[in-house]
Enzyme design. Structure first.
Site, PDB file in Angstrom:
ATOM      1  N   PHE A 125       0.852  -1.187   0.000  1.00  0.00           N
ATOM      2  CA  PHE A 125       0.000   0.000   0.000  1.00  0.00           C
ATOM      3  C   PHE A 125       0.895   1.246   0.000  1.00  0.00           C
ATOM      4  O   PHE A 125       1.869   1.311   0.747  1.00  0.00           O
ATOM      5  CB  PHE A 125      -0.944   0.013   1.204  1.00  0.00           C
ATOM      6  CG  PHE A 125      -1.952   1.119   1.108  1.00  0.00           C
ATOM      7  CD1 PHE A 125      -3.035   1.011   0.252  1.00  0.00           C
ATOM      8  CD2 PHE A 125      -1.786   2.289   1.819  1.00  0.00           C
ATOM      9  CE1 PHE A 125      -3.944   2.046   0.123  1.00  0.00           C
ATOM     10  CE2 PHE A 125      -2.696   3.332   1.692  1.00  0.00           C
ATOM     11  CZ  PHE A 125      -3.778   3.203   0.847  1.00  0.00           C
ATOM     12  N   ASP A 195       0.916  -4.703   8.629  1.00  0.00           N
ATOM     13  CA  ASP A 195      -0.201  -3.783   8.431  1.00  0.00           C
ATOM     14  C   ASP A 195      -1.470  -4.635   8.334  1.00  0.00           C
ATOM     15  O   ASP A 195      -1.623  -5.447   7.410  1.00  0.00           O
ATOM     16  CB  ASP A 195       0.021  -2.962   7.148  1.00  0.00           C
ATOM     17  CG  ASP A 195      -1.049  -1.893   6.951  1.00  0.00           C
ATOM     18  OD1 ASP A 195      -2.167  -2.059   7.454  1.00  0.00           O
ATOM     19  OD2 ASP A 195      -0.762  -0.891   6.265  1.00  0.00           O
ATOM     20  N   TYR A 220     -11.301   2.522  10.103  1.00  0.00           N
ATOM     21  CA  TYR A 220     -12.483   2.915   9.321  1.00  0.00           C
ATOM     22  C   TYR A 220     -12.927   1.890   8.290  1.00  0.00           C
ATOM     23  O   TYR A 220     -13.854   2.131   7.532  1.00  0.00           O
ATOM     24  CB  TYR A 220     -12.255   4.259   8.621  1.00  0.00           C
ATOM     25  CG  TYR A 220     -10.951   4.399   7.864  1.00  0.00           C
ATOM     26  CD1 TYR A 220     -10.774   3.815   6.625  1.00  0.00           C
ATOM     27  CD2 TYR A 220      -9.898   5.135   8.396  1.00  0.00           C
ATOM     28  CE1 TYR A 220      -9.590   3.953   5.925  1.00  0.00           C
ATOM     29  CE2 TYR A 220      -8.701   5.284   7.711  1.00  0.00           C
ATOM     30  CZ  TYR A 220      -8.545   4.693   6.472  1.00  0.00           C
ATOM     31  OH  TYR A 220      -7.364   4.829   5.795  1.00  0.00           O
ATOM     32  N   LYS A 221     -12.256   0.732   8.253  1.00  0.00           N
ATOM     33  CA  LYS A 221     -12.661  -0.272   7.273  1.00  0.00           C
ATOM     34  C   LYS A 221     -13.648  -1.243   7.940  1.00  0.00           C
ATOM     35  O   LYS A 221     -14.765  -0.856   8.246  1.00  0.00           O
ATOM     36  CB  LYS A 221     -11.434  -0.982   6.720  1.00  0.00           C
ATOM     37  CG  LYS A 221     -10.492  -0.022   5.988  1.00  0.00           C
ATOM     38  CD  LYS A 221      -9.260  -0.766   5.489  1.00  0.00           C
ATOM     39  CE  LYS A 221      -8.228   0.169   4.885  1.00  0.00           C
ATOM     40  NZ  LYS A 221      -8.650   0.798   3.647  1.00  0.00           N
ATOM     41  N   ARG A 367     -12.469  -3.788  -7.150  1.00  0.00           N
ATOM     42  CA  ARG A 367     -12.511  -4.551  -5.890  1.00  0.00           C
ATOM     43  C   ARG A 367     -13.954  -4.667  -5.411  1.00  0.00           C
ATOM     44  O   ARG A 367     -14.702  -3.689  -5.401  1.00  0.00           O
ATOM     45  CB  ARG A 367     -11.728  -3.835  -4.781  1.00  0.00           C
ATOM     46  CG  ARG A 367     -10.271  -3.670  -5.014  1.00  0.00           C
ATOM     47  CD  ARG A 367      -9.550  -3.224  -3.729  1.00  0.00           C
ATOM     48  NE  ARG A 367     -10.091  -1.999  -3.137  1.00  0.00           N
ATOM     49  CZ  ARG A 367      -9.572  -1.393  -2.071  1.00  0.00           C
ATOM     50  NH1 ARG A 367      -8.510  -1.916  -1.460  1.00  0.00           N
ATOM     51  NH2 ARG A 367     -10.100  -0.277  -1.590  1.00  0.00           N
TER      52      ARG A 367
END
Ligand SMILES: Cc1ncc(COP(=O)(O)O)c(C=O)c1O
Length: 408
Positions: A125, A195, A220-221, A367
């Site tokens: 990422f 991560d 926040y996911k 995705r």
């Protein structure tokens, strides 16, 4: 899964079905992007209203003590611990994932004697690589090296201080073998920083079972903490006294309210906090995590895998022009599934226009994320139906679907 009727039967038999009602999902929307921004829990606005009006409005400054604002980072960190196989005192909520990466990378390099390389994979990422770059620059004589993940263990030499990897890859959804990589890296004297942004709340994670060193992750996911929610970090108990944050803010001090001139880090995970915690953001995150109360985690993860498997099967049958990017085997996959198409961006926009929200990752990946708390099998069926239709009639190829938004 061969029909909508069958999908609806799977939903009816789903032991997690009732949890969907905890979320304020808009009518007519099929939300397949909880891997990017979790849905809004119905109770979050009420909680935020209470924190704002009662705790802040009425309690004013007193709420730092009376409502434990001062302990919010440690308190909510402890609530994340069971999701990632950590002890409550090994996790703290603080800052962003990016900032936490920076803190832990520098702490790790500084704790590793002469070793000066941060090793990662190309295509990790972006913020992970950017923060590694910034951490190396800050240390001064450190450097970042990237090698394909398959070669990562072989590339660990005497100069590698820390290996930085994302457990579930943001684009491909591929999940790495945390236990094996951690053990192999440690045998060569390196620390590993994981991560967990696409893992926490979506797949089983057992940090202590893997003898992990360090980890960070997003709020926040899948944890439903809301846009820009504060992140978390994990430091194994055995490292806590040794590793020191380079961002030596007063909330990481052993006694912040002594107001001394000299920095003395807290003796526990609290030393990795920096400044005043964002109370409204942490309250929303705490509410997001509370949505998992009563959830059987094994059933949660099994449902994520089943949705991914069903997605791969349906897409293979109805949308063969979308090339599977994610691992076929659910055991090597997170809870999102990715497909490649030269016009994935326009296809994604056309889907969103029809109420099916996934996302696009450059240059060519669509995705589809399956937050098992609120996505069902009928959602998936309908999403594939919509996609099949727009691929067949070519309606994705309208000029306005090709115009790039700032956020994809
Ligand atoms: C693997 C990974 N790390 C980090 C982040 C984001 O970090 P931050 O919250 O600091 O922007 C993301 C966001 O999608 C991510 O997927």
């Amino acid at each position: 899964m061969k029909s909508l009727v069958e999908a609806e039967a799977l939903d009816a038999a789903d032991p997690l079905r009732s949890f969907r009602d905890r979320f304020a999902l808009p009518k007519g929307v099929i939300y397949l992007d909880g891997n990017s921004l979790g849905a809004l829990p119905k109770s979050t606005p009420t909680r935020l209203q209470a924190v704002a009006v009662e705790e802040w409005g009425q309690g004013l400054i007193r709420s730092w003590n009376s409502h434990d604002w001062v302990g919010a980072g440690r308190r909510v960190g402890a609530k994340i611990a069971p999701f990632i196989g950590a002890e409550p005192h090994e996790v703290v909520v603080a800052d962003s994932t990016s900032a936490n990466l920076y803190k832990l990378l520098i702490a790790a390099v500084k704790a590793q004697g002469q070793r000066r390389t941060i090793l990662s994979e190309p295509g990790n990422f972006p913020t992970d690589l950017y923060m590694a770059d910034g951490a190396a620059w800050s240390v001064g004589d450190a450097r970042v090296k990237t090698v394909r993940v398959a070669d990562i263990v072989d590339a660990i030499d005497d100069d590698v201080a820390v290996v930085l990897l994302t457990h579930v890859h943001y684009k491909s959804g591929a999940m790495l073998d945390m236990a094996a990589i951690t053990a192999a890296a440690q045998a060569k004297g390196a620390l590993v920083l994981w991560d967990l942004s696409h893992s926490v709340g979506a797949v089983p994670v057992d940090l202590n079972g893997c003898n992990a060193d360090l980890a960070v992750g997003c709020g926040y996911k899948y944890l439903n903490g809301g846009p820009g929610a504060p992140a978390f970090l994990y430091v194994a108990e055995r490292h806590q006294a040794v590793l020191r944050s380079p961002l030596s803010g007063w909330f990481g001090h052993a006694a912040p309210f002594d107001f001394g001139d000299d920095y003395a880090p807290a003796g526990d995970i609290g030393r990795f906090q920096c400044g005043t915690p964002p109370i409204l953001g942490i309250a929303a995150l705490e509410e997001g995590i509370a949505q998992f109360d009563g959830v059987n985690r094994a059933a949660l993860f099994a449902k994520g895998r089943a949705l991914g498997d069903a997605c791969i099967a349906l897409m293979g049958e109805y949308c063969p022009e979308m090339e599977l990017v994610s691992p076929h085997d659910a055991g090597s996959r997170g809870s999102h599934v990715s497909f490649r198409h030269p016009h994935a961006y326009a296809i994604c926009q056309a889907l969103i226009d029809r109420g099916v929200i996934g996302d696009f990752r450059a240059p060519d990946v669509l995705r589809l994320g399956f937050a098992p708390l609120y996505v069902g099998f009928a959602d998936l069926w309908r999403a594939v139906e919509v996609l099949t239709e727009l691929l067949r009639d070519g309606s994705w190829d309208a000029p306005h679907y090709h115009a790039r938004n700032a956020v994809t």
